[in-house]
Design an enzyme around this catalytic site. Structure first.
Site, mmCIF file in Angstrom:
data_model
loop_
_atom_site.group_PDB
_atom_site.id
_atom_site.type_symbol
_atom_site.label_atom_id
_atom_site.label_comp_id
_atom_site.label_asym_id
_atom_site.label_seq_id
_atom_site.Cartn_x
_atom_site.Cartn_y
_atom_site.Cartn_z
ATOM 1 N NE ARG A 154 -14.749 5.141 -5.517
ATOM 2 C CZ ARG A 154 -14.152 3.963 -5.729
ATOM 3 N NH1 ARG A 154 -13.746 3.631 -6.940
ATOM 4 N NH2 ARG A 154 -13.964 3.109 -4.751
ATOM 5 C CG HIS A 208 -11.255 3.155 -0.297
ATOM 6 N ND1 HIS A 208 -12.637 3.223 -0.222
ATOM 7 C CD2 HIS A 208 -10.980 2.285 -1.314
ATOM 8 C CE1 HIS A 208 -13.164 2.445 -1.157
ATOM 9 N NE2 HIS A 208 -12.181 1.858 -1.818
ATOM 10 C CD GLN A 246 -10.904 -2.119 -0.283
ATOM 11 O OE1 GLN A 246 -11.552 -1.774 -1.257
ATOM 12 N NE2 GLN A 246 -10.668 -3.390 -0.007
ATOM 13 C CG ASP A 306 -4.028 0.652 -3.647
ATOM 14 O OD1 ASP A 306 -4.482 0.161 -4.703
ATOM 15 O OD2 ASP A 306 -4.416 1.754 -3.188
ATOM 16 C CB CYS A 365 -8.119 -2.169 -2.137
ATOM 17 S SG CYS A 365 -6.990 -1.236 -3.197
ATOM 18 N NE ARG A 397 -15.456 -1.964 -0.091
ATOM 19 C CZ ARG A 397 -15.217 -1.110 -1.087
ATOM 20 N NH1 ARG A 397 -14.322 -1.404 -2.003
ATOM 21 N NH2 ARG A 397 -15.822 0.068 -1.133
HETATM 22 N N1 CP Z 1 -11.548 -1.473 -4.123
HETATM 23 C C1 CP Z 1 -12.402 -0.608 -4.724
HETATM 24 O O1 CP Z 1 -12.819 0.411 -4.146
HETATM 25 O O2 CP Z 1 -12.752 -0.974 -5.974
HETATM 26 P P1 CP Z 1 -13.523 -0.053 -7.036
HETATM 27 O O3 CP Z 1 -12.606 1.091 -7.357
HETATM 28 O O4 CP Z 1 -13.777 -0.955 -8.201
HETATM 29 O O5 CP Z 1 -14.790 0.440 -6.409
HETATM 30 N N1 NVA Z 2 -5.634 3.858 -4.259
HETATM 31 C C1 NVA Z 2 -6.544 3.477 -5.298
HETATM 32 C C2 NVA Z 2 -7.632 2.633 -4.753
HETATM 33 C C3 NVA Z 2 -8.666 2.172 -5.743
HETATM 34 C C4 NVA Z 2 -9.734 1.343 -5.115
HETATM 35 C C5 NVA Z 2 -7.101 4.708 -5.972
HETATM 36 O O1 NVA Z 2 -7.413 5.675 -5.259
HETATM 37 O O2 NVA Z 2 -7.199 4.735 -7.199
#
Ligand code: CP
Ligand code: NVA
Length: 342
Positions: free
Chosen positions: A128, A155, A158, A250, A290, A318
């Site tokens: 990540r 992502h 997701q 989102d 998400c 997920r």
């Molecule tokens: N939706 C998602 O990726 O959640 P987190 O940021 O908690 O992993």
């Molecule tokens: N768009 C958001 C998604 C989090 C799961 C971010 O990148 O923070």
């Protein structure tokens, strides 16, 4: 550039579904940096296997025995971390979490050197990151599969879980009218690509200046054309919501963009998903997010807590979609599990 290690499989694969078999053969040892790394048939196969793993989790208890997964996260996470950890643990493997939030990847040593170390100890690297290039560079230098668990650009895990959830609700994503309202961000990018891969008509409504990246739009349109579906980009959330089967939003301030929150919040206010917007959608429409949600900012409590909301089904899936992905990338289907036809 390092070549990927192919995980040896026993001679007789027992998976019976031809789509899943083909995906298992092609994806064994591959990376998943983007939904665009997958063909439409492979996206369908991951979801098919995700449904199967969800129905019969015990069948996969030993599918990844002793496999090691490292998660290296530059950003916070609840769902992604726990669903990956629970996913591999329930298939006989093990997860090692490395918190990179105060030490970004590439700062202490090069990403290539990290890859050349980590591949000696683990079977899969889950990242990540802020920069998407961190993921592609790790993938280019690692002989074990690299999975994108969120970058500033995409992502994909997701989006796989989200379309698995839509398949549960509607039977199939093909021909579904899927509307995304809000920031043209990482989540939006992966949803556009996945929707196009699965034959959904995707409509995206963003404020001017916050539309998805042109590179993703072009790619998603090409995929949509090949699959007989449509991708529309609008700036009017009301129009985008009309007749939709699913409305997705989102946060308007993603991780890494916190310094823009004062500027963004008023711009995104007209894009809030509230009861009035949901009323424009089809009567059977579902609400999706998400998570984490900023309640009463991009979505009201009334909508996220309504019977139309499927946000926690998305979060649950997920786990199942990622288990399917791990099984395919790590050659886990060879360990005596059979795929039952749906
Ligand atoms: N939706 C998602 O990726 O959640 P987190 O940021 O908690 O992993
Ligand atoms: N768009 C958001 C998604 C989090 C799961 C971010 O990148 O923070």
């Amino acid at each position: 550039m390092a070549s990927k290690t192919l995980i040896e499989s026993p001679a007789v694969p027992v998976a019976k579904d031809p789509d899943v078999l083909a995906a298992a053969a092609r994806l064994n040892g591959e990376d998943m940096c983007s939904i665009a790394d997958l063909s439409s048939a492979e996206v369908r196969a991951i979801l098919k296997l995700g449904h199967e793993v969800k129905r019969n989790p015990r069948e996969y208890r030993h599918a990844l025995d002793a496999r090691q997964m490292v998660l290296m996260f530059e950003k916070a996470s609840l769902r992604t971390r726990l669903s990956f950890e629970a996913g591999i643990n329930t298939m006989g493997g093990n997860a090692i979490f490395v918190d990179q939030t105060s030490s970004p990847l590439g700062e202490r040593e090069s990403i290539a050197d990290i890859a050349r170390n980590v591949e000696r100890w683990v079977d899969v690297i889950v990242l990540r990151t802020y920069a998407h290039d961190t993921i592609t560079e790790m993938a280019a230098n690692s002989r074990v599969p690299v999975i994108n668990a969120l970058s500033d650009f995409e992502h994909p895990c997701q989006a796989l879980a989200d379309f698995m959830t839509l398949e549960e609700r509607f039977g199939s994503a093909a021909g579904l009218n899927f509307t995304y309202v809000g920031d043209g961000n990482n989540v939006c990018h992966s949803l556009m690509l996945t929707g196009a891969q699965l034959g959904a008509n995707v409509t995206v409504a963003t404020p001017r200046g916050y539309s998805p990246e042109i590179e993703i739009v072009t790619l998603a349109r090409e995929i949509a054309q090949a699959n007989g579906c449509e991708l529309r980009l609008l700036q009017d959330p009301q129009l985008a919501a009309e007749g939709a089967d699913a409305i997705y939003t989102d946060v308007c301030v993603s991780m890494g963009f916190e310094h823009e929150s004062t500027k963004r919040e008023p711009i995104f206010r007209p894009f809030q998903v509230n009861e009035a917007l949901m009323q424009k959608a089809a009567p059977h429409a579902v609400f999706m997010h998400c998570l984490p949600a900023r309640r009463n900012a991009e979505v009201t409590d009334q909508v996220i807590d309504s019977p139309q909301s499927i946000v926690f089904d998305q979060a649950e899936n997920r786990l199942h979609a990622q288990k399917a992905l791990l099984l395919l990338l790590l050659g886990g289907l060879a360990n005596g599990v059979s795929i039952q036809q749906q």
